[in-house]
Every structure is written in structure tokens, then in C-alpha cells.
Enzyme design. Sequence first.
Site, PDB file in Angstrom:
ATOM      1  CG  MET A 277      -0.157  -7.768   4.888  1.00 30.01           C
ATOM      2  SD  MET A 277      -1.717  -8.077   4.062  1.00 30.01           S
ATOM      3  CE  MET A 277      -1.830  -6.607   3.039  1.00 30.01           C
TER       4      MET A 277
ATOM      5  CG  ASP B 251      -1.922   1.616   1.117  1.00 26.52           C
ATOM      6  OD1 ASP B 251      -2.479   1.097   0.138  1.00 26.52           O
ATOM      7  OD2 ASP B 251      -1.107   1.009   1.848  1.00 26.52           O
TER       8      ASP B 251
ATOM      9  CG  MET C   1      -0.085  -3.434   7.213  1.00 22.17           C
ATOM     10  SD  MET C   1      -0.987  -3.783   5.683  1.00 22.17           S
ATOM     11  CE  MET C   1       0.385  -3.859   4.542  1.00 22.17           C
TER      12      MET C   1
ATOM     13  CG  HIS D  50       2.938   0.385  -1.173  1.00 21.56           C
ATOM     14  ND1 HIS D  50       3.235   1.354  -0.241  1.00 21.56           N
ATOM     15  CD2 HIS D  50       1.977  -0.394  -0.619  1.00 21.56           C
ATOM     16  CE1 HIS D  50       2.469   1.176   0.833  1.00 21.56           C
ATOM     17  NE2 HIS D  50       1.710   0.114   0.637  1.00 21.56           N
TER      18      HIS D  50
ATOM     19  CG  HIS E 193       2.050  -0.446   4.488  1.00 29.34           C
ATOM     20  ND1 HIS E 193       0.793  -0.452   3.911  1.00 29.34           N
ATOM     21  CD2 HIS E 193       1.838  -0.288   5.828  1.00 29.34           C
ATOM     22  CE1 HIS E 193      -0.132  -0.324   4.843  1.00 29.34           C
ATOM     23  NE2 HIS E 193       0.462  -0.238   6.023  1.00 29.34           N
TER      24      HIS E 193
ATOM     25  CG  MET F  94      -3.811   2.427   6.492  1.00 27.24           C
ATOM     26  SD  MET F  94      -2.861   1.784   5.113  1.00 27.24           S
ATOM     27  CE  MET F  94      -3.988   0.561   4.424  1.00 27.24           C
TER      28      MET F  94
ATOM     29  CG  ASP G 242       0.927  -3.466   0.845  1.00 31.49           C
ATOM     30  OD1 ASP G 242       0.942  -2.528   1.661  1.00 31.49           O
ATOM     31  OD2 ASP G 242       0.462  -3.371  -0.303  1.00 31.49           O
TER      32      ASP G 242
ATOM     33  CB  SER H 103       0.305  -2.014  -3.629  1.00 24.60           C
ATOM     34  OG  SER H 103       0.264  -3.233  -2.902  1.00 24.60           O
TER      35      SER H 103
HETATM   36  C1  DX5 Z   1      -3.791  -2.955   2.126  1.00 23.98           C
HETATM   37  C2  DX5 Z   1      -2.480  -2.512   1.527  1.00 23.98           C
HETATM   38  C3  DX5 Z   1      -2.572  -1.781   0.264  1.00 23.98           C
HETATM   39  C4  DX5 Z   1      -3.205  -2.524  -0.880  1.00 23.98           C
HETATM   40  C5  DX5 Z   1      -3.980  -1.529  -1.672  1.00 23.98           C
HETATM   41  O1  DX5 Z   1      -3.551  -3.396   3.407  1.00 23.98           O
HETATM   42  O2  DX5 Z   1      -1.779  -1.693   2.440  1.00 23.98           O
HETATM   43  O3  DX5 Z   1      -1.299  -1.270  -0.136  1.00 23.98           O
HETATM   44  O4  DX5 Z   1      -2.293  -3.155  -1.750  1.00 23.98           O
HETATM   45  O5  DX5 Z   1      -4.684  -2.210  -2.654  1.00 23.98           O
HETATM   46  P1  DX5 Z   1      -5.750  -1.491  -3.556  1.00 23.98           P
HETATM   47  O6  DX5 Z   1      -5.056  -0.400  -4.320  1.00 23.98           O
HETATM   48  O7  DX5 Z   1      -6.228  -2.607  -4.429  1.00 23.98           O
HETATM   49  O8  DX5 Z   1      -6.817  -0.951  -2.647  1.00 23.98           O
HETATM   50 ZN    ZN Z   2       0.100  -0.686   1.756  1.00 31.93          ZN
END
Ligand code: DX5
Ligand code: ZN
Length: 227
Positions: free
Chosen positions: A39, A183, A76, A35, A74, A145, A37, A10
Site C-alpha cells: 500500500m 480477498d 495497491m 499474500h 497484491h 476484492m 499487501d 495475508s
Molecule cells: C486489504 C488487503 C487484504 C487484507 C485482508 O486491502 O488486500 O489482503 O489483508 O484482511 P482480512 O482477511 O482481515 O479481511
Molecule cells: Zn490483499
Amino acid sequence: MSTTYRIAPSILSADFARLGDEVRSVVVAGADWIHFDVMDNHYVPNLTFGPMVCQALKPHAVRSDGTPVPVDVHLMVQPVDSLAAAFAKAGADLISFHPDASGHVHRSIQAIKAAGCQAGLVFNPAMGLDVLDWVIEDIDLILVMSVNPGFGGQSFIDSALRKVEAARRRIDASGKDIRLEVDGGIKADNIRRVADAGADTFVAGSAIFGQGDYAAVVRAMRAALAA
Ligand code: DX5
Ligand code: ZN
């Protein structure tokens, strides 16, 4: 049949001032997917990057022999559909969303697939899998998650293992080829437990980007999976 495991670094934990270099480095280190992310400071209390950044990074997600590395988006975000369409145009290969962020889950899945991407559903730690009763035949990926979404570097929530087992049973019963990704809080020292519960794809942000030698972390994860 042996499982093909995939490791999906990620870039949430990468150096944002050097994202193109970071994607190239993690590809050289052995990333199977990238990956990404997304947000929105609404569905989750953090704000990251949008489709323009995905489009800019896409050419960097390529192996030395020219093979593209899938971009695993991903989302969010709430609502889902307009951004999903924008990410499909920006080069996403897989797009996953949280069913509780979409007013019409089935429609969102169909829109992602119609845009030429694989579609995934994401389940927060306190969210059940019931929606799969109605849409499992339509999806390509289940993302469990193992932390609350919004931030990297959190600790793995153990109840995710039970959810992974339940998701694996549903996938096996469906007879479909569906990836089961986990994840949050994945490290070389717990990845094996997550695989034993039934996962085949592993997101890791801080575990990889928090270390100087990305390849060594990916190697340690693969060794744990092979042991
Ligand atoms: C959190 C993300 C993850 C995050 C995981 O909302 O969806 O993908 O990057 O990070 P680590 O591996 O540090 O827990
Ligand atoms: Zn993620």
C-alpha cells in the site's frame, strides 16, 4: 475434476516486529501462498512495505523440505509499473495490480510476465470486470476484492459473490488455467460460500493472524472447503 484450493494468509495482520517468524509460522500452519499487501498511501489510504521487505522475507517462505512457498504480491499502488518491476526482482512469484491504477493495463501485464512472474488483475467492490474482455488471455490470476482495499479486519461485502460467479463464467469460457482469488473478510465460516460461488484461492489476514493457533484456523478453513 476436483478443485485444488489454496489458502493465502495475508501478512498485513501479522506482527510487523517479527515478520520473518510470522511467515515461517504460517508456512508451518499450512499456507499455500504468502499474500503480501503493498500500500502506497496514494492509491489507498494506508502505507505498508516495499520490495526490500519482500526480498528480506523471501528466504522465510520455504517449507521444511525446501520447497518455496509462492509469494503473492497484491499491489495497491499507483502508478504500477516501476514497483511491479522492483517486486519481480525482490522475489515475487505472482504480481497483481488494480487496472484502474495503471495507465496502460496491457503493458503492465506484459511487463510483469516479461520479468518472469505470473500476472493478476484486482477488482475493487464497485469495479466491473469489463477489462477482461481484452486481456483475459494474458493473465494468470483474477483477484476479487470483497472489502475496499487498504485495511485488514473489514467485513465481507456480499456483492463480491456475484462478481466471483461472473469471473468464474469468464474463466470457464476462456478455457485458460486462471486462478480466482478472493480477498477480504474471509473466515472459516464463510469460505465455503465463496468457494461455492467459484473461487479457488482465499486470502485471509485477520482470521489467521488474529488467533493464537494459525494451524487450527487453516485446518478449519480446509475442513469447510472439504465439507
Ligand atoms: C486489504 C488487503 C487484504 C487484507 C485482508 O486491502 O488486500 O489482503 O489483508 O484482511 P482480512 O482477511 O482481515 O479481511
Ligand atoms: Zn490483499
